[in-house]
Design an enzyme around this catalytic site. Sequence first.
Site, PDB file in Angstrom:
ATOM      1  N   LYS A  10      65.264  43.729  45.948  1.00 48.38           N
ATOM      2  CA  LYS A  10      64.643  44.808  45.156  1.00 48.38           C
ATOM      3  C   LYS A  10      64.915  46.190  45.735  1.00 48.38           C
ATOM      4  O   LYS A  10      65.064  47.163  45.014  1.00 48.38           O
ATOM      5  CB  LYS A  10      63.122  44.600  45.123  1.00 48.38           C
ATOM      6  CG  LYS A  10      62.711  43.463  44.228  1.00 48.38           C
ATOM      7  CD  LYS A  10      61.195  43.378  44.136  1.00 48.38           C
ATOM      8  CE  LYS A  10      60.821  42.074  43.462  1.00 48.38           C
ATOM      9  NZ  LYS A  10      59.604  41.500  43.987  1.00 48.38           N
ATOM     10  N   ASP A  69      77.805  43.680  47.998  1.00 48.41           N
ATOM     11  CA  ASP A  69      77.590  42.951  49.245  1.00 48.41           C
ATOM     12  C   ASP A  69      77.691  43.966  50.375  1.00 48.41           C
ATOM     13  O   ASP A  69      78.597  44.799  50.390  1.00 48.41           O
ATOM     14  CB  ASP A  69      78.627  41.839  49.425  1.00 48.41           C
ATOM     15  CG  ASP A  69      78.128  40.799  50.425  1.00 48.41           C
ATOM     16  OD1 ASP A  69      77.077  40.173  50.154  1.00 48.41           O
ATOM     17  OD2 ASP A  69      78.742  40.630  51.490  1.00 48.41           O
ATOM     18  N   GLY A 153      65.992  46.538  55.718  1.00 53.52           N
ATOM     19  CA  GLY A 153      66.955  45.897  56.620  1.00 53.52           C
ATOM     20  C   GLY A 153      66.981  46.534  58.008  1.00 53.52           C
ATOM     21  O   GLY A 153      65.952  46.663  58.684  1.00 53.52           O
ATOM     22  N   LYS A 175      69.432  59.582  53.160  1.00 57.46           N
ATOM     23  CA  LYS A 175      70.237  58.349  53.153  1.00 57.46           C
ATOM     24  C   LYS A 175      71.162  58.312  51.927  1.00 57.46           C
ATOM     25  O   LYS A 175      72.339  57.969  52.045  1.00 57.46           O
ATOM     26  CB  LYS A 175      69.325  57.115  53.173  1.00 57.46           C
ATOM     27  CG  LYS A 175      70.102  55.819  53.246  1.00 57.46           C
ATOM     28  CD  LYS A 175      69.244  54.581  53.310  1.00 57.46           C
ATOM     29  CE  LYS A 175      70.127  53.338  53.380  1.00 57.46           C
ATOM     30  NZ  LYS A 175      69.402  52.075  53.220  1.00 57.46           N
TER      31      LYS A 175
HETATM   32  P1  ITT Z   1      71.645  39.925  47.319  1.00 59.84           P
HETATM   33  O1  ITT Z   1      72.705  39.019  47.927  1.00 59.84           O
HETATM   34  O2  ITT Z   1      70.787  39.232  46.330  1.00 59.84           O
HETATM   35  O3  ITT Z   1      72.242  41.207  46.793  1.00 59.84           O
HETATM   36  P2  ITT Z   1      70.850  40.318  50.109  1.00 59.84           P
HETATM   37  O4  ITT Z   1      69.786  41.130  50.786  1.00 59.84           O
HETATM   38  O5  ITT Z   1      71.004  38.880  50.546  1.00 59.84           O
HETATM   39  O6  ITT Z   1      70.634  40.394  48.509  1.00 59.84           O
HETATM   40  P3  ITT Z   1      73.480  40.912  51.169  1.00 59.84           P
HETATM   41  O7  ITT Z   1      73.897  39.503  51.221  1.00 59.84           O
HETATM   42  O8  ITT Z   1      74.458  41.936  50.672  1.00 59.84           O
HETATM   43  O9  ITT Z   1      72.189  41.103  50.243  1.00 59.84           O
HETATM   44  O10 ITT Z   1      72.975  41.340  52.617  1.00 59.84           O
HETATM   45  C1  ITT Z   1      72.714  42.674  52.887  1.00 59.84           C
HETATM   46  C2  ITT Z   1      71.971  42.770  54.200  1.00 59.84           C
HETATM   47  O11 ITT Z   1      72.604  43.757  55.025  1.00 59.84           O
HETATM   48  C3  ITT Z   1      70.552  43.298  53.952  1.00 59.84           C
HETATM   49  O12 ITT Z   1      69.640  42.237  53.722  1.00 59.84           O
HETATM   50  C4  ITT Z   1      70.292  44.067  55.240  1.00 59.84           C
HETATM   51  O13 ITT Z   1      69.913  43.190  56.258  1.00 59.84           O
HETATM   52  C5  ITT Z   1      71.666  44.648  55.569  1.00 59.84           C
HETATM   53  N1  ITT Z   1      71.848  45.958  54.886  1.00 59.84           N
HETATM   54  C6  ITT Z   1      72.744  46.256  53.918  1.00 59.84           C
HETATM   55  N2  ITT Z   1      72.608  47.516  53.497  1.00 59.84           N
HETATM   56  C7  ITT Z   1      71.600  48.034  54.192  1.00 59.84           C
HETATM   57  C8  ITT Z   1      70.958  49.281  54.200  1.00 59.84           C
HETATM   58  O14 ITT Z   1      71.302  50.246  53.369  1.00 59.84           O
HETATM   59  N3  ITT Z   1      69.957  49.465  55.047  1.00 59.84           N
HETATM   60  C9  ITT Z   1      69.593  48.497  55.897  1.00 59.84           C
HETATM   61  N4  ITT Z   1      70.108  47.278  55.955  1.00 59.84           N
HETATM   62  C10 ITT Z   1      71.120  47.035  55.101  1.00 59.84           C
END
Ligand code: ITT
Length: 202
Positions: A10, A69, A153, A175
């Site tokens: 989300k 991703d 994250g 950001k």
């Molecule tokens: P979807 O696959 O459903 O899109 P997900 O959270 O599993 O959701 P990803 O596989 O792309 O998505 O993993 C992204 C992870 O990388 C995210 O959960 C964070 O831990 C980190 N991440 C990516 N972009 C970030 C950001 O802008 N700020 C902080 N952490 C980030």
Amino acid sequence: MRLIVATKNKKKLQEIKDILKGLKLQISSLADYPRAPRIVENGKTFKENAAKKAVKTAAVMNALVLGEDSGLSIDALGGAPGVYSARFSGKAKSDLQNNLKVLRLLEGKPLPKRKAHYVCAVALADKDGLIGVVEGKCYGRIAFAQKGSHGFGYDPLFLIPGYGKTFGQLGEAIKHKMSHRFRALSKAQKIIQKYIEKQRAS
Ligand code: ITT
């Protein structure tokens, strides 16, 4: 024009909506389509995973689909957590546990050895297949402790040297002007605009 973002995250979705708000698209996500196919993220690169999310979802939806991703790459850890960023500390996808694991692995390392960058790959597809894949990066350092509660994250750890603050402290307004997601979506925006023009002309 409708745009479906193939994500269940989300906070990621909110960032994408904020960054793309100028395009005036009707944006929805997988949360609105509980029967959309489950996507196994087994690609070796962010681009591969983003393309898979977009193409698999678009194959069953009559709409333009955006697959995203993203993750964190830490120099001292040979690029880890990389494509495993969401589940670095286990399947539960806990941001807190992920951050604590990073801090543990970098214990004792001084700031110059804490270089890291975020990567964001964005893919666009429709029912006819992949339209394009782009990538954006954002460079920083890993802080010595978590700071701030903005973002998600690894943001409480991701230090922007120019500001001496983490994304967690800096908040969305800053950001969204310099992040990996902003940079990738700026490129993706051009592809979306061309797509819209082509659809209008046909
Ligand atoms: P979807 O696959 O459903 O899109 P997900 O959270 O599993 O959701 P990803 O596989 O792309 O998505 O993993 C992204 C992870 O990388 C995210 O959960 C964070 O831990 C980190 N991440 C990516 N972009 C970030 C950001 O802008 N700020 C902080 N952490 C980030």
